[in-house]
Design a protein around this motif. Structure first.
Motif, short mmCIF file in Angstrom:
data_model
loop_
_atom_site.label_atom_id
_atom_site.label_comp_id
_atom_site.label_asym_id
_atom_site.label_seq_id
_atom_site.Cartn_x
_atom_site.Cartn_y
_atom_site.Cartn_z
N LEU A 1 0.81 -1.22 0.00
CA LEU A 1 0.00 0.00 0.00
C LEU A 1 0.84 1.26 0.00
O LEU A 1 0.40 2.30 -0.48
CB LEU A 1 -0.94 0.01 1.21
CG LEU A 1 -2.21 -0.80 1.13
CD1 LEU A 1 -3.16 -0.41 2.26
CD2 LEU A 1 -2.91 -0.64 -0.21
N GLU B 1 1.09 1.77 -3.55
CA GLU B 1 -0.20 1.92 -4.23
C GLU B 1 -0.82 3.30 -4.04
O GLU B 1 -1.37 3.87 -4.97
CB GLU B 1 -1.18 0.85 -3.73
CG GLU B 1 -0.79 -0.57 -4.08
CD GLU B 1 -0.74 -0.83 -5.57
OE1 GLU B 1 -1.58 -0.28 -6.31
OE2 GLU B 1 0.15 -1.58 -6.00
N ILE B 2 -0.75 3.84 -2.82
CA ILE B 2 -1.42 5.11 -2.55
C ILE B 2 -0.76 6.29 -3.27
O ILE B 2 -1.32 7.38 -3.30
CB ILE B 2 -1.51 5.40 -1.04
CG1 ILE B 2 -0.11 5.53 -0.42
CG2 ILE B 2 -2.32 4.34 -0.33
CD1 ILE B 2 -0.15 5.96 1.04
N ARG C 1 -9.92 4.87 2.44
CA ARG C 1 -9.68 3.50 1.97
C ARG C 1 -10.99 2.76 1.70
O ARG C 1 -11.15 2.09 0.68
CB ARG C 1 -8.84 2.72 2.97
CG ARG C 1 -7.36 3.06 3.01
CD ARG C 1 -6.62 2.61 1.76
NE ARG C 1 -6.54 3.64 0.73
CZ ARG C 1 -6.06 3.42 -0.49
NH1 ARG C 1 -5.67 2.22 -0.84
NH2 ARG C 1 -6.01 4.39 -1.37
N ARG D 1 -3.96 2.61 5.00
CA ARG D 1 -2.71 3.38 5.06
C ARG D 1 -3.04 4.85 4.88
O ARG D 1 -3.86 5.21 4.03
CB ARG D 1 -1.70 2.93 4.01
CG ARG D 1 -0.29 3.50 4.30
CD ARG D 1 0.75 2.92 3.37
NE ARG D 1 2.08 3.42 3.70
CZ ARG D 1 2.94 2.81 4.51
NH1 ARG D 1 2.61 1.66 5.07
NH2 ARG D 1 4.13 3.33 4.76
N GLN E 1 -4.67 1.83 -8.96
CA GLN E 1 -4.30 1.14 -7.73
C GLN E 1 -4.86 -0.28 -7.66
O GLN E 1 -5.86 -0.60 -8.29
CB GLN E 1 -4.80 1.92 -6.51
CG GLN E 1 -4.05 3.20 -6.22
CD GLN E 1 -4.50 3.84 -4.93
OE1 GLN E 1 -4.81 3.17 -3.95
NE2 GLN E 1 -4.54 5.17 -4.92
N PHE F 1 -0.87 3.07 9.49
CA PHE F 1 -1.42 1.98 8.68
C PHE F 1 -2.07 0.95 9.58
O PHE F 1 -2.00 1.04 10.81
CB PHE F 1 -0.32 1.33 7.83
CG PHE F 1 0.96 1.08 8.57
CD1 PHE F 1 1.19 -0.12 9.23
CD2 PHE F 1 1.95 2.07 8.62
CE1 PHE F 1 2.36 -0.33 9.93
CE2 PHE F 1 3.14 1.85 9.31
CZ PHE F 1 3.35 0.65 9.97
N PHE G 1 -6.44 -2.89 -4.86
CA PHE G 1 -7.08 -2.83 -3.56
C PHE G 1 -7.25 -4.25 -3.01
O PHE G 1 -8.17 -4.97 -3.41
CB PHE G 1 -8.44 -2.13 -3.67
CG PHE G 1 -8.34 -0.71 -4.18
CD1 PHE G 1 -7.98 0.32 -3.32
CD2 PHE G 1 -8.57 -0.42 -5.51
CE1 PHE G 1 -7.88 1.63 -3.79
CE2 PHE G 1 -8.47 0.88 -5.99
CZ PHE G 1 -8.12 1.90 -5.12
#
Length: 246
Positions: A97, A100-101, A227, A128, A108, A137, A110
């Motif tokens: 993550l 990814e973020i 999220r 996160r 992204q 996180f 998930f």
């Protein structure tokens, strides 16, 4: 004429040469140690990750027992895109993550874990966000109604000891148990960490904050709502719950 004897061990050249040799030797030793310990460090991280995921659904274990219990209770691991569609060829456990973020939501991955404990199904979502000093996180587990929180685990990279770092404590995490993430109108608003919230209601979408840790608490609030928003399409496709797709 008297001939002077030069002690080579006291010369600058000797000192520099000795220092260079020591630096090289120490560097080689440290590099070897780091390389040889890498597999064990990786395994420790894997086991700790399993522990945290399991803890959100009330399954406590040490590292040695984490793998077996993870395989027992985690029935499904999927990776979704931003539209709630499952992606093929991506391992949920390997999704980072932190990376990814930094990407736009449309690009992204998930990850989602589906757990089963004593006949009940839970959906576990990795979290996160940002605290006061660094990243925060964790994981949050939702009951089968995808509205009620079963449990949560939080951690951090650099929050202040005795203040923001208290998000890791069991007493803080327990405040989220049975809280709802949707309001009475079906809008996903998550759970807000609010200073001075003394209400015992589990339907107000709020928990009491940690004294002196307002920014970290805000980070937890933002992290949860941000999220969870990305999982709404998936939940709509899997349940009969009337959730809002914001």
């Amino acid at each position: 004429m008297e001939e002077k004897t030069v002690n080579k061990t006291n010369s600058n050249a000797y000192t520099f040469t000795f220092a260079i040799i020591m630096v090289v030797v120490v560097g080689v030793v440290l590099a070897f140690a780091a390389t040889s310990l890498q597999p064990q460090q990786y395994e420790n991280m894997r086991q700790e990750k399993m522990q945290n995921i399991l803890a959100t659904v009330g399954v406590q274990t040490d590292r040695a027992g984490a793998e077996a219990l993870f395989q027992k209770h985690i029935k499904e691991q999927v990776v979704l895109n931003n539209e709630g569609t499952e992606k093929e060829g991506v391992n949920a456990f390997d999704v980072d993550l932190a990376k990814e973020i930094k990407r736009v939501p449309g690009e992204q991955n998930f990850p989602l874990y589906v757990a089963e404990v004593e006949g009940e199904t839970f959906y576990i979502i990795p979290l996160r966000g940002s605290g006061l000093w660094n990243a925060i996180f964790g994981y949050i587990a939702l009951k089968d109604d995808v509205n009620t929180i079963k449990g949560a685990v939080f951690d951090h990279l650099g929050e202040t000891p005795g203040l923001g770092a208290e998000i890791t404590q069991e007493w803080f995490r327990q405040r989220f148990t049975d809280e709802k993430i949707f309001d009475e109108n079906g809008e996903l608003i998550g759970v807000s960490v609010v200073k001075g919230n003394s209400s015992s209601s589990k339907d107000d979408n709020k928990v009491d904050a940690i004294s002196g840790a307002t920014i970290t608490g805000d980070g937890v609030s933002d992290m949860i709502s941000e999220r969870l928003q990305h999982y709404l399409p998936y939940f709509k496709s899997k349940t009969d719950v009337n959730v809002a797709n914001n």
